[in-house]
Design a protein around this motif. Sequence first.
Motif, mmCIF file in Angstrom:
data_model
loop_
_atom_site.group_PDB
_atom_site.id
_atom_site.type_symbol
_atom_site.label_atom_id
_atom_site.label_comp_id
_atom_site.label_asym_id
_atom_site.label_seq_id
_atom_site.Cartn_x
_atom_site.Cartn_y
_atom_site.Cartn_z
ATOM 1 N N GLU A 69 0.825 -1.198 0.000
ATOM 2 C CA GLU A 69 0.000 0.000 0.000
ATOM 3 C C GLU A 69 0.861 1.251 0.000
ATOM 4 O O GLU A 69 2.030 1.221 0.375
ATOM 5 C CB GLU A 69 -0.953 0.005 1.190
ATOM 6 C CG GLU A 69 -0.298 -0.037 2.526
ATOM 7 C CD GLU A 69 -1.303 -0.107 3.673
ATOM 8 O OE1 GLU A 69 -1.033 0.557 4.678
ATOM 9 O OE2 GLU A 69 -2.326 -0.796 3.548
ATOM 10 N N GLY A 79 -3.721 3.960 -0.506
ATOM 11 C CA GLY A 79 -4.425 2.709 -0.212
ATOM 12 C C GLY A 79 -3.725 1.485 -0.771
ATOM 13 O O GLY A 79 -2.586 1.540 -1.246
ATOM 14 N N ASP A 80 -4.442 0.359 -0.722
ATOM 15 C CA ASP A 80 -3.954 -0.942 -1.148
ATOM 16 C C ASP A 80 -3.798 -0.954 -2.677
ATOM 17 O O ASP A 80 -4.754 -0.670 -3.405
ATOM 18 C CB ASP A 80 -4.952 -2.006 -0.692
ATOM 19 C CG ASP A 80 -4.522 -3.410 -1.041
ATOM 20 O OD1 ASP A 80 -4.530 -3.748 -2.245
ATOM 21 O OD2 ASP A 80 -4.218 -4.178 -0.117
ATOM 22 N N GLU A 83 -6.010 -3.590 -4.563
ATOM 23 C CA GLU A 83 -7.409 -3.136 -4.567
ATOM 24 C C GLU A 83 -7.623 -2.068 -5.628
ATOM 25 O O GLU A 83 -8.593 -2.115 -6.395
ATOM 26 C CB GLU A 83 -7.770 -2.590 -3.188
ATOM 27 C CG GLU A 83 -9.185 -2.089 -3.082
ATOM 28 C CD GLU A 83 -9.503 -1.549 -1.699
ATOM 29 O OE1 GLU A 83 -10.323 -0.607 -1.621
ATOM 30 O OE2 GLU A 83 -8.945 -2.050 -0.702
ATOM 31 N N ARG A 84 -6.719 -1.103 -5.707
ATOM 32 C CA ARG A 84 -6.849 -0.024 -6.685
ATOM 33 C C ARG A 84 -6.777 -0.558 -8.115
ATOM 34 O O ARG A 84 -7.566 -0.170 -8.977
ATOM 35 C CB ARG A 84 -5.735 1.022 -6.492
ATOM 36 C CG ARG A 84 -5.766 1.782 -5.189
ATOM 37 C CD ARG A 84 -6.734 2.955 -5.159
ATOM 38 N NE ARG A 84 -6.578 3.928 -6.199
ATOM 39 C CZ ARG A 84 -5.824 5.028 -6.128
ATOM 40 N NH1 ARG A 84 -5.110 5.261 -5.057
ATOM 41 N NH2 ARG A 84 -5.777 5.873 -7.121
ATOM 42 N N GLU A 136 -14.110 -5.767 -5.508
ATOM 43 C CA GLU A 136 -13.588 -4.719 -6.377
ATOM 44 C C GLU A 136 -13.749 -5.107 -7.850
ATOM 45 O O GLU A 136 -14.049 -4.269 -8.691
ATOM 46 C CB GLU A 136 -12.116 -4.436 -6.057
ATOM 47 C CG GLU A 136 -11.892 -3.750 -4.727
ATOM 48 C CD GLU A 136 -11.992 -4.661 -3.506
ATOM 49 O OE1 GLU A 136 -12.073 -5.908 -3.668
ATOM 50 O OE2 GLU A 136 -11.999 -4.131 -2.380
#
Length: 187
Positions: free
Chosen positions: A112, A116-117, A120-121, A137
């Motif tokens: 991260e 953020g992670d 995930e992004r 996601e």
Amino acid sequence: MGLSRRARDIGVAVAILALTALVVARVSGEGGETIAGTARAADGDTLTLEGHRVRLVGIDTPEMTQVCKRDGADWRCGVAARSRLAELLRAGPVTCRTQGTDRYDRWLARCETAGGDLGERMVREGLAVAYGGYEDEERFARAERKGLWGSEFDMPQDWRRMNGRPQDVHEAEPGVLGGILDALGLT
């Protein structure tokens, strides 16, 4: 004499079990290391951090030479994934929590930045597919037709298979001890 030999044997057995437990914990990723610093993108799901190759767990991205189709035109989706990861890494220091290594000796980790992670992004923006993580996601990206989901593409693992590329391994390799434990049915 019999009692001291038995005590010694028990001591050796306990030491072997303790050592085995430590090795198994390390192989399974428990107690993984945390590394932090400035990173650069190698491709869409691999980065270099403090001299270590780090593979983001839970995602898979198109290969650098993979081409997708968007609105009937070629789209270099592998290059796009790498470019986006590089952009996310420019946001500042990266912190990764390792979970083992893969067969290419890359550390497997969740990483991260202040934003953020990273996995995930990448999945939420549609530039990576969920691979053992980030399913919510991916549902969002599919529904919004973001990135890959707004194009025609082969799943990265399918593309590698069709193009003679080795399949990526996303989980920690068990190593010799893991193989022995598997053979004995102890894992």
